[in-house]
Scaffold this motif. Structure first.
Motif, short mmCIF file in Angstrom:
data_model
loop_
_atom_site.label_atom_id
_atom_site.label_comp_id
_atom_site.label_asym_id
_atom_site.label_seq_id
_atom_site.Cartn_x
_atom_site.Cartn_y
_atom_site.Cartn_z
N SER A 142 0.84 -1.20 0.00
CA SER A 142 0.00 0.00 0.00
C SER A 142 0.88 1.25 0.00
O SER A 142 1.91 1.30 0.66
N ASP A 143 0.45 2.23 -0.77
CA ASP A 143 1.22 3.48 -0.91
C ASP A 143 2.62 3.23 -1.45
O ASP A 143 3.56 3.97 -1.14
N ALA A 144 2.77 2.19 -2.27
CA ALA A 144 4.09 1.93 -2.87
C ALA A 144 4.60 3.15 -3.63
O ALA A 144 5.80 3.38 -3.71
N SER A 145 3.68 3.95 -4.17
CA SER A 145 4.16 5.11 -4.93
C SER A 145 4.83 6.14 -4.03
O SER A 145 5.56 7.00 -4.50
N PHE A 146 4.60 6.05 -2.71
CA PHE A 146 5.33 6.92 -1.77
C PHE A 146 6.59 6.22 -1.26
O PHE A 146 7.43 6.85 -0.63
N LYS A 147 6.69 4.90 -1.43
CA LYS A 147 7.77 4.14 -0.80
C LYS A 147 8.87 3.73 -1.78
O LYS A 147 10.06 3.78 -1.45
N LEU A 148 8.46 3.29 -2.99
CA LEU A 148 9.46 2.77 -3.92
C LEU A 148 10.47 3.83 -4.37
O LEU A 148 11.63 3.48 -4.65
N PRO A 149 10.10 5.11 -4.45
CA PRO A 149 11.13 6.08 -4.89
C PRO A 149 12.40 6.01 -4.05
O PRO A 149 13.50 5.87 -4.59
N GLN A 150 12.27 6.06 -2.71
CA GLN A 150 13.49 6.06 -1.89
C GLN A 150 14.03 4.65 -1.63
O GLN A 150 15.21 4.46 -1.38
N ARG A 151 13.16 3.65 -1.70
CA ARG A 151 13.61 2.29 -1.37
C ARG A 151 14.26 1.60 -2.57
O ARG A 151 15.17 0.80 -2.40
N ILE A 152 13.76 1.88 -3.78
CA ILE A 152 14.19 1.14 -4.96
C ILE A 152 14.74 2.06 -6.06
O ILE A 152 15.79 1.80 -6.64
N ALA A 153 14.01 3.15 -6.35
CA ALA A 153 14.40 3.98 -7.49
C ALA A 153 15.69 4.76 -7.24
O ALA A 153 16.55 4.84 -8.13
N GLU A 154 15.84 5.33 -6.04
CA GLU A 154 17.05 6.12 -5.78
C GLU A 154 18.32 5.30 -5.89
O GLU A 154 19.29 5.73 -6.52
N PRO A 155 18.37 4.09 -5.29
CA PRO A 155 19.58 3.28 -5.49
C PRO A 155 19.81 2.95 -6.96
O PRO A 155 20.96 2.99 -7.44
N ALA A 156 18.74 2.67 -7.72
CA ALA A 156 18.92 2.39 -9.16
C ALA A 156 19.50 3.62 -9.85
O ALA A 156 20.40 3.52 -10.69
N GLU A 157 19.01 4.78 -9.46
CA GLU A 157 19.49 6.03 -10.05
C GLU A 157 20.99 6.20 -9.79
O GLU A 157 21.76 6.60 -10.67
N THR A 158 21.40 5.89 -8.56
CA THR A 158 22.83 6.02 -8.21
C THR A 158 23.66 5.09 -9.09
O THR A 158 24.72 5.47 -9.60
N LEU A 159 23.19 3.86 -9.27
CA LEU A 159 23.95 2.90 -10.07
C LEU A 159 24.02 3.35 -11.53
O LEU A 159 25.07 3.26 -12.17
N ILE A 160 22.90 3.88 -12.03
CA ILE A 160 22.89 4.35 -13.43
C ILE A 160 23.87 5.52 -13.58
O ILE A 160 24.68 5.56 -14.51
N ALA A 161 23.82 6.44 -12.61
CA ALA A 161 24.71 7.61 -12.68
C ALA A 161 26.17 7.20 -12.65
O ALA A 161 27.04 7.86 -13.21
#
Ligand code: NAI
Ligand code: CS2
Length: 479
Positions: free
Chosen positions: A352-371
């Motif tokens: 529930s409320d994954a759209s508030f949770k996945l950004p910092q839990r999953i997307a930010e680390p992916a962003e760091t790896l991509i960068a």
């Protein structure tokens, strides 16, 4: 009348100098236990509770003489303790009457949505507070309520006060400060300079897995306690509270109860979001795709359990290690905590409320790896986002009737239906959700990974999906 919750202190003598907004299951099993420890250590502080939305539990607390119990359990240990530090509970209808004058330290757990901000930003969502701004002396939202409380404090020459957000919101204290400032600017312009000199907003990291109570959990608690308890809670034994050393005024002696007061909470928060909460959210998406309903079930499924090591290695490579911690050990402990057989945490609750949770839990680390030019290492994160897209905002209840809910559920369900047999289309749709950083969609490699996993999962039955995840774990995902 006998009070059936034995305590070594007299709750009625506690001076009430702290308050908490959002007296849900978590607060009752976490901050209250620290306050109870302080009372047992002779450094007491009673806590005034406020619930601006359901649950309405003030009547039950009063009927139980201001006491309830917390049952902590894992495979080997079980401890049931009474709590007497929650002194007065004001539900929404009485919140306006709550006496704030002696309160100098306030904690909040009002859920991610309670901050009336745009997810991923510190910006006030004006639509959410429009009714409060139209009548700021009769607020309904937590932000409007706090602003009106501060304004009355200012007008009466009241003392400085600390407002400590404890929700799983990135930079929680900064978000609270920012939305309150913006709100005050519009509702009570004279409040702004006063806030600057009288109010502090420490960032805080809190941790204890406290699932929503089920009839089965209530029955275990009441058996351990020996009598009924309408508001007691069951939790795991682990607990942690790290708070930024930024206070406006007197506060409870939290350190005496084991709270870590540190100059910078950031590394602790990121460690928790990415290794513990990240794994919970990963299992919420991957596990539901594989037919699991609880985080215990997902984390003990052999393929998913094996996958945790690859996930943690990838996530840990994006972290700075906080002083005194060991990221590899923290990851292993996180998995063990989810495997606790006594804690039934519904995946629908975590999702529930994954759209508030996945950004910092999953997307930010992916962003760091991509960068870093290492998008290939972001395959575990791509798998989670692929599973999120395939779960498609589904809100069907689980076997116990627990429904998933999310503000983006309708949009995601529409995308899922529209791109039913089109992995590339669904990958593009999930990566263009407004809560995810643009960098993810902008990386051909990462987008390709999401598309590949949508294709692999989409064409397989639930049992076969777990095997695919296990295969990946064995390849060790480039870790
Ligand atoms: P809960 O469902 O038992 O209680 C939710 C609480 O939030 C209630 O007191 C309710 O009055 C309040 N609330 C909900 N929406 C609100 C709104 N729009 N405005 C003001 N108050 C609102 O949930 P629980 O377990 O107490 O969790 C609450 C929050 O605590 C979570 O969202 C999370 O941020 C944080 N937390 C929870 C943990 C857990 O394991 N349950 C662990 C760490 C943090
Ligand atoms: C969970 C958290 O529902 C969720 O989002 O991931 O509430 C989690 O149980 C806590 O953060 C643990 O401290």
């Amino acid at each position: 009348m006998t009070v059936p919750f034995p305590l070594p202190y007299d709750p009625d003598t506690l001076k009430i100098t702290a308050a908490h907004i959002g007296v849900g299951a978590f607060h009752r099993a976490h901050q209250q236990v620290y306050y109870d420890d302080l009372a047992r250590l002779g450094a007491p502080s009673g806590v005034m509770g406020i619930n601006l939305t359901p649950p309405d539990i003030s009547g039950t607390l009063a009927a139980q003489n201001g006491r309830y119990a917390v049952l902590s359990e894992d495979a080997t240990d079980s401890e049931c303790r009474a709590i007497g530090t929650l002194r007065h509970l004001h539900d929404a209808s009485k919140a306006a009457l709550a006496p704030w004058d002696d309160i100098t330290f306030v904690t909040l757990t009002i859920t991610e949505k309670g901050y009336c901000h745009h997810s991923g930003t510190r910006d006030l969502d004006l639509q959410r507070v429009a009714a409060d701004l139209a009548a700021p002396e009769r607020p309904v939202t937590a932000i409007g309520y706090l602003a009106w409380m501060l304004e009355r404090r200012r007008r009466s020459g009241g003392a400085p006060i600390t407002l400590a957000s404890c929700d799983n919101v990135p930079q929680n204290g900064r978000v609270l400060e920012s939305v309150l400032e913006d709100y005050a600017r519009r509702a009570f312009p004279e409040l702004l300079p006063w806030m600057d000199s009288h109010v502090r907003f420490p960032v805080s990291m809190v941790d204890r897995i406290v699932p929503a109570m089920t009839p089965e959990a209530r029955s275990r608690l009441e058996t351990a306690l020996g009598h009924a308890d309408g508001i007691g809670v069951v939790a795991e034994p682990f607990r942690q509270w790290v708070i930024e050393d930024s206070f406006a005024a007197d506060r409870p002696q939290l350190e005496r109860a084991g709270v870590q007061v540190v100059p910078d909470v950031g590394p602790y928060v990121r460690m928790k979001y990415r290794l513990l909460n990240g794994l919970q959210s990963a299992y919420a998406e991957l596990g539901r795709l594989c037919g699991c309903t609880s985080s215990h079930e997902a984390s003990t499924q052999p393929d998913l359990a094996a996958w945790a090591a690859a996930f943690h290695a990838s996530q840990a490579s994006t972290l700075d290690c906080p002083a005194g911690e060991d990221l590899a050990a923290y990851g292993r402990t996180s998995l063990q905590r989810l495997q606790n057989p006594r804690i039934h945490h519904p995946l629908n609750q975590i999702a529930s409320d994954a759209s508030f949770k996945l950004p910092q839990r999953i997307a930010e680390p992916a962003e760091t790896l991509i960068a870093r030019g290492d998008a290939a290492r972001a395959e575990p994160q791509a798998m989670v986002l692929a599973a999120w897209a395939l779960n498609g905002g589904g809100t069907a209840p689980d076997a116990e009737g627990f429904r998933m809910s999310d503000p983006l559920a309708d949009r995601m369900a529409a995308d899922r239906a529209r791109f039913d047999a089109d992995a590339a289309g669904l990958a593009g749709a999930v990566l263009s959700l407004p809560v995810l950083p643009r960098t993810l969609a902008g990386s051909d490699r990462f987008r390709g990974l999401v598309e590949r996993w949508i294709g692999r999962f989409g064409g397989a039955e639930p049992g076969a999906r777990a095997a695919l995840i296990g295969e990946c774990a064995r390849e060790n995902m480039h870790a």
